[in-house]
Scaffold this active site. Structure first.
Site, mmCIF file in Angstrom:
data_model
loop_
_atom_site.group_PDB
_atom_site.id
_atom_site.type_symbol
_atom_site.label_atom_id
_atom_site.label_comp_id
_atom_site.label_asym_id
_atom_site.label_seq_id
_atom_site.Cartn_x
_atom_site.Cartn_y
_atom_site.Cartn_z
ATOM 1 N N ASN A 199 22.951 -31.420 45.065
ATOM 2 C CA ASN A 199 23.379 -30.512 44.003
ATOM 3 C C ASN A 199 23.328 -31.240 42.666
ATOM 4 O O ASN A 199 23.633 -32.434 42.581
ATOM 5 C CB ASN A 199 24.760 -29.909 44.288
ATOM 6 C CG ASN A 199 25.849 -30.929 44.545
ATOM 7 O OD1 ASN A 199 25.603 -31.976 45.130
ATOM 8 N ND2 ASN A 199 27.054 -30.610 44.127
ATOM 9 N N CYS B 74 25.356 -21.037 49.998
ATOM 10 C CA CYS B 74 25.931 -19.940 49.219
ATOM 11 C C CYS B 74 24.954 -18.757 49.177
ATOM 12 O O CYS B 74 23.820 -18.842 49.660
ATOM 13 C CB CYS B 74 26.268 -20.417 47.803
ATOM 14 S SG CYS B 74 24.824 -20.599 46.728
ATOM 15 N N CYS C 238 21.549 -19.417 47.471
ATOM 16 C CA CYS C 238 20.647 -20.224 48.295
ATOM 17 C C CYS C 238 20.104 -19.414 49.470
ATOM 18 O O CYS C 238 18.940 -19.558 49.842
ATOM 19 C CB CYS C 238 21.364 -21.481 48.791
ATOM 20 S SG CYS C 238 21.660 -22.661 47.462
ATOM 21 N N CYS D 80 22.217 -25.795 43.492
ATOM 22 C CA CYS D 80 22.685 -26.329 44.772
ATOM 23 C C CYS D 80 21.625 -27.211 45.434
ATOM 24 O O CYS D 80 20.428 -27.088 45.159
ATOM 25 C CB CYS D 80 23.001 -25.199 45.742
ATOM 26 S SG CYS D 80 24.235 -24.045 45.183
ATOM 27 N N GLU E 18 24.716 -30.536 38.941
ATOM 28 C CA GLU E 18 25.539 -29.675 38.097
ATOM 29 C C GLU E 18 25.213 -29.883 36.629
ATOM 30 O O GLU E 18 24.548 -30.862 36.252
ATOM 31 C CB GLU E 18 27.019 -29.942 38.389
ATOM 32 C CG GLU E 18 27.379 -29.585 39.829
ATOM 33 C CD GLU E 18 28.827 -29.848 40.179
ATOM 34 O OE1 GLU E 18 29.552 -30.507 39.421
ATOM 35 O OE2 GLU E 18 29.248 -29.380 41.249
ATOM 36 N N GLU F 70 20.436 -27.089 48.443
ATOM 37 C CA GLU F 70 19.453 -26.360 49.248
ATOM 38 C C GLU F 70 18.274 -25.914 48.388
ATOM 39 O O GLU F 70 17.116 -26.039 48.779
ATOM 40 C CB GLU F 70 20.085 -25.113 49.895
ATOM 41 C CG GLU F 70 21.214 -25.418 50.866
ATOM 42 C CD GLU F 70 22.589 -25.377 50.202
ATOM 43 O OE1 GLU F 70 22.756 -25.934 49.091
ATOM 44 O OE2 GLU F 70 23.504 -24.793 50.800
HETATM 45 ZN ZN ZN Z 1 23.863 -22.628 47.012
#
Ligand code: ZN
Length: 138
Positions: free
Chosen positions: A48, A93, A96, A59, A50, A61
């Site tokens: 990830n 999430c 993703c 993210c 940010e 993924e």
């Molecule tokens: Zn995600």
């Protein structure tokens, strides 16, 4: 001696775990790693990343998927492993899952892991049933 599949799965988990160490997560303080195998057997991993402008956050993924696509790896994605340090391993999430719907199949395996190992494995079709996928755009 481990089976060929067990060795391959361990390699996927270790790649996700290693990618996690490169996470840029100063805001959530949750480092996540992900790794995928593509149809041609290539492995792609991501963490990830940010951003101070939270909307710029991505993210692990999606980083792993976008790296594979941008490198020309052949899809569909065969397997995904997501690693967090949570006691109960975190699933991908919604964003993703939607990105995975573009490059995976309902039979793609999604492995949820923490630092100790894989805890659960789902078929992608069970994590995102009735996905809006490329077939809808035909
Ligand atoms: Zn995600």
């Amino acid at each position: 001696m481990q089976s060929g599949y067990a060795v391959k799965l361990k390699k996927l988990f270790e790649a996700a775990k290693k990618a996690r160490t490169r996470a840029h997560a100063p805001y959530s303080e949750h480092s996540i790693g992900a790794a995928i195998y593509t149809k041609d057997g290539k492995l792609s991993a991501g963490c990830n990343i940010e951003n101070a402008s939270f909307g710029g956050t991505v993210c692990a993924e999606r980083v792993a998927v976008w790296k594979a696509v941008s490198e020309g790896y052949k899809t569909p994605i065969q397997e995904v492993c997501v690693v967090s340090d949570a006691k109960t391993a975190w699933p991908p999430c919604g964003f993703c899952r939607q990105v995975l719907a573009e490059f995976a199949t309902p039979d793609t395996l999604i492995h949820l892991a923490n630092l100790k190992g894989i805890q659960k494995t789902y078929r992608f079709g069970d994590l995102l049933p009735h996905a809006f996928d490329p077939d809808h755009m035909k």
